[in-house]
Design a protein around this motif. Sequence first.
Motif, PDB file in Angstrom:
ATOM      1  N   UNK A  85      -2.907   0.585  -2.078  1.00  0.00           N
ATOM      2  CA  UNK A  85      -2.600  -0.648  -1.353  1.00  0.00           C
ATOM      3  C   UNK A  85      -3.709  -0.915  -0.344  1.00  0.00           C
ATOM      4  N   UNK A  86      -3.797  -2.172   0.092  1.00  0.00           N
ATOM      5  CA  UNK A  86      -4.847  -2.588   1.030  1.00  0.00           C
ATOM      6  C   UNK A  86      -4.220  -3.318   2.207  1.00  0.00           C
ATOM      7  N   UNK A  87      -4.849  -3.151   3.357  1.00  0.00           N
ATOM      8  CA  UNK A  87      -4.480  -3.882   4.561  1.00  0.00           C
ATOM      9  C   UNK A  87      -5.706  -4.654   5.041  1.00  0.00           C
ATOM     10  N   UNK A  88      -5.558  -5.289   6.172  1.00  0.00           N
ATOM     11  CA  UNK A  88      -6.700  -5.986   6.742  1.00  0.00           C
ATOM     12  C   UNK A  88      -7.755  -5.024   7.256  1.00  0.00           C
ATOM     13  N   UNK A  89      -7.353  -3.779   7.468  1.00  0.00           N
ATOM     14  CA  UNK A  89      -8.267  -2.794   8.059  1.00  0.00           C
ATOM     15  C   UNK A  89      -8.887  -1.896   6.997  1.00  0.00           C
ATOM     16  N   UNK A  90      -8.070  -1.358   6.084  1.00  0.00           N
ATOM     17  CA  UNK A  90      -8.559  -0.359   5.137  1.00  0.00           C
ATOM     18  C   UNK A  90      -7.691  -0.327   3.896  1.00  0.00           C
ATOM     19  N   UNK A  91      -8.106   0.508   2.956  1.00  0.00           N
ATOM     20  CA  UNK A  91      -7.362   0.739   1.725  1.00  0.00           C
ATOM     21  C   UNK A  91      -6.709   2.112   1.797  1.00  0.00           C
ATOM     22  N   UNK A  92      -5.445   2.177   1.398  1.00  0.00           N
ATOM     23  CA  UNK A  92      -4.674   3.415   1.453  1.00  0.00           C
ATOM     24  C   UNK A  92      -4.330   3.873   0.053  1.00  0.00           C
ATOM     25  N   UNK A  93      -4.338   5.183  -0.149  1.00  0.00           N
ATOM     26  CA  UNK A  93      -3.921   5.809  -1.398  1.00  0.00           C
ATOM     27  C   UNK A  93      -2.834   6.825  -1.063  1.00  0.00           C
ATOM     28  N   UNK A  94      -1.703   6.679  -1.737  1.00  0.00           N
ATOM     29  CA  UNK A  94      -0.597   7.621  -1.554  1.00  0.00           C
ATOM     30  C   UNK A  94      -0.398   8.369  -2.862  1.00  0.00           C
ATOM     31  N   UNK A  95      -0.475   9.681  -2.797  1.00  0.00           N
ATOM     32  CA  UNK A  95      -0.261  10.549  -3.951  1.00  0.00           C
ATOM     33  C   UNK A  95       1.063  11.258  -3.745  1.00  0.00           C
ATOM     34  N   UNK A  96       2.043  10.927  -4.588  1.00  0.00           N
ATOM     35  CA  UNK A  96       3.399  11.449  -4.413  1.00  0.00           C
ATOM     36  C   UNK A  96       3.812  12.223  -5.651  1.00  0.00           C
ATOM     37  N   UNK A  97       4.425  13.349  -5.436  1.00  0.00           N
ATOM     38  CA  UNK A  97       5.017  14.117  -6.532  1.00  0.00           C
ATOM     39  C   UNK A  97       6.392  13.536  -6.826  1.00  0.00           C
ATOM     40  N   UNK A  98       6.625  13.227  -8.086  1.00  0.00           N
ATOM     41  CA  UNK A  98       7.833  12.498  -8.463  1.00  0.00           C
ATOM     42  C   UNK A  98       9.090  13.271  -8.081  1.00  0.00           C
ATOM     43  N   UNK A  99      10.039  12.508  -7.611  1.00  0.00           N
ATOM     44  CA  UNK A  99      11.416  12.925  -7.278  1.00  0.00           C
ATOM     45  C   UNK A  99      11.511  13.820  -6.041  1.00  0.00           C
ATOM     46  N   UNK A 100      10.665  14.818  -5.901  1.00  0.00           N
ATOM     47  CA  UNK A 100      10.860  15.779  -4.812  1.00  0.00           C
ATOM     48  C   UNK A 100       9.818  15.695  -3.704  1.00  0.00           C
ATOM     49  N   UNK A 101       8.642  15.159  -3.997  1.00  0.00           N
ATOM     50  CA  UNK A 101       7.583  15.169  -3.009  1.00  0.00           C
ATOM     51  C   UNK A 101       6.781  16.458  -3.086  1.00  0.00           C
ATOM     52  N   UNK A 102       5.849  16.664  -2.185  1.00  0.00           N
ATOM     53  CA  UNK A 102       5.525  15.847  -1.006  1.00  0.00           C
ATOM     54  C   UNK A 102       4.662  14.648  -1.351  1.00  0.00           C
ATOM     55  N   UNK A 103       4.380  13.847  -0.318  1.00  0.00           N
ATOM     56  CA  UNK A 103       3.573  12.640  -0.460  1.00  0.00           C
ATOM     57  C   UNK A 103       2.392  12.712   0.494  1.00  0.00           C
ATOM     58  N   UNK A 104       1.188  12.542  -0.047  1.00  0.00           N
ATOM     59  CA  UNK A 104      -0.020  12.490   0.769  1.00  0.00           C
ATOM     60  C   UNK A 104      -0.414  11.038   0.978  1.00  0.00           C
ATOM     61  N   UNK A 105      -0.682  10.658   2.212  1.00  0.00           N
ATOM     62  CA  UNK A 105      -1.209   9.333   2.533  1.00  0.00           C
ATOM     63  C   UNK A 105      -2.654   9.504   2.970  1.00  0.00           C
ATOM     64  N   UNK A 106      -3.560   8.900   2.200  1.00  0.00           N
ATOM     65  CA  UNK A 106      -4.990   9.050   2.417  1.00  0.00           C
ATOM     66  C   UNK A 106      -5.602   7.689   2.696  1.00  0.00           C
TER      67      UNK A 106
END
Length: 327
Positions: A85-106
């Motif tokens: 996803x993108x915002x006005x400031x930067x682009x974000x990448x979220x890597x999530x393991x299905x159903x249980x997690x964890x989720x990394x926000x980069x």
Amino acid sequence: MPSRRKKRRTQKNGDEEDETLKDIPRSFVVRRGWVMGPVRELISEIRLMLSPHTAVRLKERRSNTIKDYLGVAGHLGVSHVWLVSSTEVRTLIRIARASRGPTLTLAMEAYSLMRDVRATQRRPLAMGDKEFREPPLLILNNFGEPCPHHVSIAGAVFQSLFPKINVQTVQLERIRRAVIVHLDEESGCIEIRHYAIRVRPIGLSRPVRKIVTAKRRVPRLNQIQDIADLLEDGGANATGAFSSDSEGEGPEDAQVETSVLHRSDDDLRKKRGRTSVTRKSATKLIELGPRLRLRLVRIEEGFCSGESLYSLNSPSADYEDNLSQES
């Protein structure tokens, strides 16, 4: 009366194949909301990097939510979901393991597309479909112990994105690509590089090596007068056969022993099949792209939700909270 033919099973048991396929991690790479044109191209190249165990031609809709992808992931055996996803400031990448997690926000600090990488190379590599039929080899750098807890979690998530390799049974000729995930200790950024692996024999002169590694079995001999012109360098007709420059054999730590099937004259006389011959070869990495420079912003315990295991002060924190509430 002839005896009844005994059928010998030549295929693997279906249950064993199902268990093997279940252990292979699969991924979705989807975009969330509006993103710029280069970012859309980057998403396609990330899918190509994760091939073959990813949906390369996945089509997103504006009405799709994160719960929709999570619901489909269970039926298709998808283990990870990449959300770009993108915002006005930067682009974000979220890597999530299905159903249980964890989720990394980069947060994406910088990136380069495949065409940008090829523009800097003198001889870009032409990749075919066979290079993407097998998963790449994952190489983690600076993720070992001792390291902070959030770094070890990030390393475990990246390691779970690719299938495990059995060193004793793996066939080296099937490993054609490598993905390097490097942690820069000074800046704290995570850098991802995608390379093609090339193996060529060493201990041979350049002309002989060109003949051995040539794609066509018989070189073109219509422009030479003597076989010596094909094997000697710098001759008047040397450019008619193989005119590419040679490269060094590289350091010793870049040399491996590979098994090559060879059929000798003795095998032909005794009507035997090809025998395995060990040959020393040099490995070379050729960058394919894309390049990613990411900064770890947050780690959540569940799938895009749950307790925050790590958080970095960032102006994108408010956007992440809104995205979690939307999903």
